[in-house]
Design a protein around this motif. Structure first.
Motif, PDB file in Angstrom:
ATOM      1  N   LYS A   1      14.794 -41.610  -7.849  1.00  0.00           N
ATOM      2  CA  LYS A   1      16.172 -41.894  -8.147  1.00  0.00           C
ATOM      3  C   LYS A   1      16.403 -43.443  -8.229  1.00  0.00           C
ATOM      4  O   LYS A   1      16.957 -43.835  -9.103  1.00  0.00           O
ATOM      5  CB  LYS A   1      16.891 -41.535  -6.739  1.00  0.00           C
TER       6      LYS A   1
ATOM      7  N   ARG B   1      16.818 -31.590  -8.607  1.00  0.00           N
ATOM      8  CA  ARG B   1      17.353 -32.749  -8.763  1.00  0.00           C
ATOM      9  C   ARG B   1      16.266 -33.718  -9.474  1.00  0.00           C
ATOM     10  O   ARG B   1      16.073 -34.154 -10.581  1.00  0.00           O
ATOM     11  CB  ARG B   1      17.839 -33.791  -7.759  1.00  0.00           C
TER      12      ARG B   1
ATOM     13  N   TYR C   1      15.727 -34.979 -13.378  1.00  0.00           N
ATOM     14  CA  TYR C   1      15.303 -36.585 -13.569  1.00  0.00           C
ATOM     15  C   TYR C   1      14.305 -36.266 -14.497  1.00  0.00           C
ATOM     16  O   TYR C   1      13.788 -37.149 -15.540  1.00  0.00           O
ATOM     17  CB  TYR C   1      15.123 -37.164 -12.446  1.00  0.00           C
TER      18      TYR C   1
ATOM     19  N   LYS D   1      15.403 -36.051 -18.026  1.00  0.00           N
ATOM     20  CA  LYS D   1      16.126 -36.751 -18.338  1.00  0.00           C
ATOM     21  C   LYS D   1      15.378 -38.171 -19.098  1.00  0.00           C
ATOM     22  O   LYS D   1      15.506 -38.659 -20.128  1.00  0.00           O
ATOM     23  CB  LYS D   1      16.996 -37.555 -17.381  1.00  0.00           C
ATOM     24  N   HIS D   2      14.194 -38.362 -18.274  1.00  0.00           N
ATOM     25  CA  HIS D   2      13.338 -39.405 -18.706  1.00  0.00           C
ATOM     26  C   HIS D   2      12.140 -38.933 -19.428  1.00  0.00           C
ATOM     27  O   HIS D   2      11.214 -39.808 -19.597  1.00  0.00           O
ATOM     28  CB  HIS D   2      12.829 -40.127 -17.374  1.00  0.00           C
TER      29      HIS D   2
ATOM     30  N   ALA E   1       9.017 -41.563 -12.330  1.00  0.00           N
ATOM     31  CA  ALA E   1       8.957 -40.042 -12.305  1.00  0.00           C
ATOM     32  C   ALA E   1       7.929 -39.245 -12.830  1.00  0.00           C
ATOM     33  O   ALA E   1       7.403 -38.380 -12.170  1.00  0.00           O
ATOM     34  CB  ALA E   1      10.047 -39.464 -13.232  1.00  0.00           C
TER      35      ALA E   1
END
Length: 405
Positions: A119, A205, A209, A212-213, A394
């Motif tokens: 995060k 979550r 992520y 997303k990355h 991540a």
């Protein structure tokens, strides 16, 4: 008639022997795996990171489950009665509740640590310090002790019942997890249901992520302009450009992670956890309200299924990690670790060596210069390169764990 009885006794003895061998193997794997994790973290300097403190606490909890709980449970289930005395029965049940609760809460703490790491990786070092980690671990063990030893030693955990069972005209002492409805509901919520909901939310979550990355993770390596003489700048730029194209086309970045691998990670972590513990905690509450609804053999099997999670944890959280695997190899082959290289992973291409320190996220470039290698730290890199190595934590949290699955 006597022969039938003899054959039946032989089958019974063979089944008990096979079950005993299986339980002994499970206990051995749990003890050996968790001891190996503790030794690896203690002896390998590259593994002495704050996040691994939670793994060490998890390994200790699982080690206690194997040595203090599973060992006595195996003897009790194989013999069919309790031979260690009525006073130790309550102590054993308290250790059972405490160690299992500590193991599950440590799993929850690990998921929360990973979530914070992804995060906001730039502030992770300020938020999750050694003091915070140790305080969290102490809170986990204190909470586990409070919901186990305090009510059990006060006799609030089960209804009044005789400590014996009758078999063949003889009375044998017994020790079983027979809980009152109130204690079963409260302890199950604290030990499992609340941590389970938290873990499910966090890992959902984490997967979001990772998705997303994923593009920025694949493009982590950027062209790097290393200060040098004017005559060598063009050469280095060309090499960096070629290296970037090679890494992009072959997806060989040390931080590479795909959506599929991230899904496999979340699936393994949560799947094994849920398979091991959901059946037990469901029947645990049912058995508290209805004493005759759950057969005794079913309750024992599902209890051991929950215990087996202590054997799976070292595999899931450690052996799937490259650094832990290398540490295990050094320990098992009796080779002293190379302290200079602990915690590093390298990719050598075209006489260039890119080394990544997963602990500090520092990218080091060794460039051949005048027949020797010069070393440049991340302070010589562009701000964009440093940002990329920070943001893509991540991959360190999810990708490194599944890079070899």
């Amino acid at each position: 008639m006597e022969r039938d009885i003899s054959d039946q006794d032989t089958v019974t003895m063979m089944s008990i022997l096979l079950v005993g061998v299986f339980l002994s193997l499970l206990i051995f794997l749990s003890v050996a795996g968790n001891i190996l994790v503790c030794i690896a973290i203690y002896t390998d300097r590259g593994l002495r990171r704050i996040g691994n403190l939670f793994l060490a606490s998890l390994a200790i909890a699982d080690l206690f489950v194997a040595s203090l709980v599973m060992t006595f449970a195996g003897v009790n289930d194989l013999l069919g009665y309790w031979i260690f005395g009525s006073k130790f029965c309550d102590t054993w049940i308290a250790f059972d509740v405490m160690c299992s609760t500590a193991s599950i809460l440590n799993l929850c703490a690990i998921s929360l640590d990973r979530y914070i790491h992804i995060k906001d990786p730039l502030r992770y070092g300020r938020w999750v310090t050694r003091r915070v980690a140790l305080a969290t671990i102490a809170t986990i063990w204190l909470l586990a002790a409070l919901i186990s030893f305090v009510p059990i030693m006060l006799g609030l955990h089960r209804p009044s019942q005789p400590f014996t069972i009758e078999s063949g005209g003889q009375n044998y002492p017994t020790c079983a997890l027979d809980l009152t409805p109130t204690y079963a509901v409260v302890s199950s919520c604290i030990s499992f249901y609340v941590p389970c909901i938290v873990m499910l939310g966090i890992y959902c979550r984490l997967y979001c992520y990772a998705q997303k990355h994923v593009k920025s993770i694949r493009a982590i390596t950027r062209p790097i302009d290393i200060p040098n003489s004017t005559s060598k700048k063009k050469t280095m730029k060309q090499k960096n450009k070629a290296l970037h194209i090679h890494l992009h086309n072959h997806q060989s970045s040390p931080y590479h992670v795909s959506d599929h691998k991230a899904a496999v990670t979340v699936g393994i972590i949560m799947g094994v956890f849920l398979i091991c513990w959901v059946p037990f905690f469901c029947i645990n509450i049912v058995a508290a309200f209805c004493k005759t609804c759950i057969p005794d053999i079913t309750f024992k099997i599902l209890t051991w299924l929950g215990y087996s999670n202590s054997a799976f944890n070292p595999i899931i959280y450690s052996i799937f990690n490259t650094e832990f695997r290398e540490a295990f190899k050094r320990i098992l082959t009796a080779r002293y670790p190379d302290w200079c290289k602990c915690g590093y992973q390298s990719v050598a291409l075209n006489n260039e060596k890119y080394v990544t320190d997963y602990g500090t996220k520092t990218l080091v470039v060794n460039a051949r210069r005048n027949g020797s290698f010069g070393e440049f730290s991340s302070e010589h890199l562009s701000c964009e390169s440093v940002r990329q190595t920070r943001v893509n934590s991540a991959a360190d949290v999810l990708g490194d764990d599944v890079s070899d699955i």
